[in-house]
Write a protein that holds these residues in place. Structure first.
Motif, PDB file in Angstrom:
ATOM      1  N   THR A   1       4.891  -2.979  22.357  1.00 59.28           N
ATOM      2  CA  THR A   1       4.916  -4.174  23.203  1.00 59.28           C
ATOM      3  C   THR A   1       5.013  -3.777  24.672  1.00 59.28           C
ATOM      4  O   THR A   1       5.331  -2.636  25.006  1.00 59.28           O
ATOM      5  CB  THR A   1       6.113  -5.066  22.853  1.00 59.28           C
ATOM      6  OG1 THR A   1       7.326  -4.402  23.252  1.00 59.28           O
ATOM      7  CG2 THR A   1       6.163  -5.358  21.362  1.00 59.28           C
ATOM      8  N   HIS A   2       4.788  -4.750  25.558  1.00 60.79           N
ATOM      9  CA  HIS A   2       4.911  -4.504  26.993  1.00 60.79           C
ATOM     10  C   HIS A   2       6.210  -5.081  27.561  1.00 60.79           C
ATOM     11  O   HIS A   2       6.385  -5.127  28.772  1.00 60.79           O
ATOM     12  CB  HIS A   2       3.694  -5.070  27.730  1.00 60.79           C
ATOM     13  CG  HIS A   2       2.420  -4.394  27.336  1.00 60.79           C
ATOM     14  ND1 HIS A   2       2.134  -3.092  27.687  1.00 60.79           N
ATOM     15  CD2 HIS A   2       1.371  -4.823  26.596  1.00 60.79           C
ATOM     16  CE1 HIS A   2       0.961  -2.751  27.179  1.00 60.79           C
ATOM     17  NE2 HIS A   2       0.478  -3.789  26.515  1.00 60.79           N
ATOM     18  N   SER A   3       7.094  -5.479  26.688  1.00 57.07           N
ATOM     19  CA  SER A   3       8.414  -5.998  27.075  1.00 57.07           C
ATOM     20  C   SER A   3       9.478  -5.252  26.302  1.00 57.07           C
ATOM     21  O   SER A   3       9.327  -5.018  25.092  1.00 57.07           O
ATOM     22  CB  SER A   3       8.496  -7.499  26.775  1.00 57.07           C
ATOM     23  OG  SER A   3       9.838  -7.940  26.742  1.00 57.07           O
ATOM     24  N   GLY A   4      10.559  -4.897  26.994  1.00 54.38           N
ATOM     25  CA  GLY A   4      11.619  -4.158  26.338  1.00 54.38           C
ATOM     26  C   GLY A   4      12.380  -4.963  25.311  1.00 54.38           C
ATOM     27  O   GLY A   4      12.901  -4.414  24.324  1.00 54.38           O
ATOM     28  N   SER A   5      12.498  -6.267  25.512  1.00 54.85           N
ATOM     29  CA  SER A   5      13.260  -7.107  24.588  1.00 54.85           C
ATOM     30  C   SER A   5      12.417  -7.637  23.430  1.00 54.85           C
ATOM     31  O   SER A   5      12.955  -8.066  22.410  1.00 54.85           O
ATOM     32  CB  SER A   5      13.892  -8.280  25.343  1.00 54.85           C
ATOM     33  OG  SER A   5      12.900  -9.092  25.934  1.00 54.85           O
ATOM     34  N   LYS A   6      11.090  -7.613  23.575  1.00 55.93           N
ATOM     35  CA  LYS A   6      10.224  -8.261  22.587  1.00 55.93           C
ATOM     36  C   LYS A   6      10.329  -7.683  21.178  1.00 55.93           C
ATOM     37  O   LYS A   6      10.313  -8.457  20.198  1.00 55.93           O
ATOM     38  CB  LYS A   6       8.772  -8.222  23.068  1.00 55.93           C
ATOM     39  CG  LYS A   6       7.837  -9.085  22.218  1.00 55.93           C
ATOM     40  CD  LYS A   6       6.438  -9.150  22.823  1.00 55.93           C
ATOM     41  CE  LYS A   6       5.533 -10.041  21.982  1.00 55.93           C
ATOM     42  NZ  LYS A   6       4.168 -10.130  22.570  1.00 55.93           N
ATOM     43  N   PRO A   7      10.436  -6.351  20.985  1.00 55.93           N
ATOM     44  CA  PRO A   7      10.548  -5.861  19.607  1.00 55.93           C
ATOM     45  C   PRO A   7      11.747  -6.437  18.854  1.00 55.93           C
ATOM     46  O   PRO A   7      11.649  -6.733  17.662  1.00 55.93           O
ATOM     47  CB  PRO A   7      10.692  -4.338  19.794  1.00 55.93           C
ATOM     48  CG  PRO A   7       9.987  -4.057  21.073  1.00 55.93           C
ATOM     49  CD  PRO A   7      10.316  -5.229  21.951  1.00 55.93           C
ATOM     50  N   CYS A   8      12.855  -6.639  19.564  1.00 58.73           N
ATOM     51  CA  CYS A   8      14.022  -7.219  18.904  1.00 58.73           C
ATOM     52  C   CYS A   8      13.799  -8.704  18.631  1.00 58.73           C
ATOM     53  O   CYS A   8      14.218  -9.221  17.591  1.00 58.73           O
ATOM     54  CB  CYS A   8      15.268  -7.012  19.766  1.00 58.73           C
ATOM     55  SG  CYS A   8      16.801  -7.231  18.837  1.00 58.73           S
ATOM     56  N   VAL A   9      13.148  -9.390  19.560  1.00 59.14           N
ATOM     57  CA  VAL A   9      12.813 -10.801  19.339  1.00 59.14           C
ATOM     58  C   VAL A   9      11.900 -10.934  18.128  1.00 59.14           C
ATOM     59  O   VAL A   9      12.093 -11.811  17.273  1.00 59.14           O
ATOM     60  CB  VAL A   9      12.142 -11.402  20.595  1.00 59.14           C
ATOM     61  CG1 VAL A   9      11.640 -12.809  20.314  1.00 59.14           C
ATOM     62  CG2 VAL A   9      13.125 -11.411  21.769  1.00 59.14           C
TER      63      VAL A   9
ATOM     64  N   ALA B   1      11.676  -8.832  15.630  1.00 54.97           N
ATOM     65  CA  ALA B   1      12.472  -8.543  14.441  1.00 54.97           C
ATOM     66  C   ALA B   1      13.332  -9.750  14.070  1.00 54.97           C
ATOM     67  O   ALA B   1      13.461 -10.102  12.893  1.00 54.97           O
ATOM     68  CB  ALA B   1      13.341  -7.315  14.676  1.00 54.97           C
ATOM     69  N   GLY B   2      13.918 -10.382  15.056  1.00 54.74           N
ATOM     70  CA  GLY B   2      14.750 -11.553  14.789  1.00 54.74           C
ATOM     71  C   GLY B   2      13.965 -12.687  14.164  1.00 54.74           C
ATOM     72  O   GLY B   2      14.491 -13.457  13.349  1.00 54.74           O
ATOM     73  N   MET B   3      12.681 -12.820  14.538  1.00 55.04           N
ATOM     74  CA  MET B   3      11.820 -13.884  14.000  1.00 55.04           C
ATOM     75  C   MET B   3      11.141 -13.478  12.690  1.00 55.04           C
ATOM     76  O   MET B   3      10.445 -14.289  12.081  1.00 55.04           O
ATOM     77  CB  MET B   3      10.763 -14.252  15.035  1.00 55.04           C
ATOM     78  CG  MET B   3      11.339 -14.858  16.302  1.00 55.04           C
ATOM     79  SD  MET B   3      10.069 -15.158  17.576  1.00 55.04           S
ATOM     80  CE  MET B   3       9.110 -16.461  16.771  1.00 55.04           C
ATOM     81  N   GLY B   4      11.321 -12.225  12.286  1.00 58.39           N
ATOM     82  CA  GLY B   4      10.722 -11.771  11.038  1.00 58.39           C
ATOM     83  C   GLY B   4       9.282 -11.332  11.159  1.00 58.39           C
ATOM     84  O   GLY B   4       8.605 -11.101  10.150  1.00 58.39           O
TER      85      GLY B   4
END
Length: 335
Positions: A203-211, A213-216
């Motif tokens: 991804t191009h955002s640092g927080s997006k992979p966790c987001v 993962a949180g959304m499945g």
């Protein structure tokens, strides 16, 4: 007639004075802070400094660093606020940041500040990586919970991992740099090659992979620990895993243009009031008197990688070129 003229002139003068007194001076601030916190910081600063307005220019760390370097000979930013310490070290070495001693510097934890003489950048907070692991998706897919970096290279995780692209995300770069500095270069590149086999996308955002993962959308996201803690507190079915050698870095502020208004932005950004806003998002902040605990934030003290920020800045271009040549084909399209 004379009295009427004098009255009209007086009203005009008062109107001009009022307009002048309420005219705000705009300061252009380049940042990589997450978008959802920019309005809060801007409003708090402007409430205390009603004669100055902040104009944010925001992008991810890698893109913002490249933009500042490209504008070196004709800088458009006046302040850089909320950019990774390694990027700030690079900007200082390129002569983009000016040496400055902000008011209140003695109240900060110096470990997050520019370690060199003639300091030019100052820590706002420290942020950390974690592995965001969706427990529900993992159960559906029979994925075991990883406990080490090596676990993520096991074939069972193929296509289930997202990670930030280090060329556009400081969160991604600090983890790549942590691997390089703590595993050794040869071992780290071999590790990243094996990990890439299991990566669904970068991804191009640092927080997006966790987001995600949180959304499945993925089972595993290598991402910002603070974002994971926030999502978990909001009810996301996440476990936050912190293997030994977790990447971390400081976000910092620095002066580009030597104006009174720009200096006031820098001064406020290291103030106690500013740090009380940072700690709502980040578990570690620079001000010595501002301490708190973030709910669901993992204990990272024993697993933090040894990080040399100056080295991160010096090696950045070479590391990112090599990484992009090897792995960029799996990056998401840029929006």
């Amino acid at each position: 007639m004379k009295a009427r003229f004098m009255k009209t002139a007086l009203v005009t003068a008062l109107t001009l004075c009022a307009a002048t007194s309420y005219a705000k001076q705009e300061v252009t601030v380049y940042t990589a802070f997450e978008t959802d916190i920019l309005a809060k910081y801007k409003n708090a600063f402007e409430q205390e400094n009603p004669d100055i307005a902040i104009k944010w220019v925001r992008d991810s760390t890698g893109i913002m660093t490249a933009k500042l370097l490209a504008e070196k000979n004709n800088p458009r930013a006046e302040v850089v606020w909320g950019l990774a310490g390694s990027s700030m070290a690079l900007l200082k070495s390129e002569g983009i940041l000016k040496s400055y001693t902000p008011q209140g510097l003695g109240e900060l934890n110096n470990a997050l500040n520019d370690p060199q003489a003639s300091q030019a950048w100052f820590g706002n907070d420290a942020y950390f990586n974690a592995i965001c692991f969706n427990d529900i998706v993992a159960k559906q897919l029979n994925l075991p919970k990883p406990t080490s970096w090596d676990d993520l290279t096991k074939p069972i995780y193929k296509g289930h991992i997202a990670m930030p692209n280090p060329a556009s995300s400081g969160t991604g770069y600090m983890q790549v740099s942590a691997w390089l500095q703590n595993m050794g270069e040869d071992s780290a590149w071999k590790y990243m090659q094996k990990l890439d086999t299991n990566i669904a996308h970068y991804t191009h955002s640092g927080s997006k992979p966790c987001v995600q993962a949180g959304m499945g959308e993925v089972a595993i996201g290598i991402s910002m620990a603070s974002r994971g803690a926030k999502l978990k507190t909001q009810g996301a079915p996440l476990s936050l895993i912190t293997p030994k050698g977790i990447g971390w870095e400081s976000e910092a502020v620095g002066l580009v243009k030597d104006s009174d208004a720009a200096k006031r932005v820098v001064d406020w950004s290291i103030s106690k009031n500013a740090n009380e806003l940072y700690i709502e998002m980040y578990p570690v902040v620079a001000h010595k008197e501002v301490v708190s605990e973030m709910k669901n934030f993992p204990n990272v003290k024993q697993v933090m990688a040894k990080m040399d920020f100056a080295r991160m800045g010096d090696e950045r271009a070479d590391v990112l070129n090599k990484w992009s040549d090897k792995f960029d084909s799996k990056s998401e399209p840029k929006s």
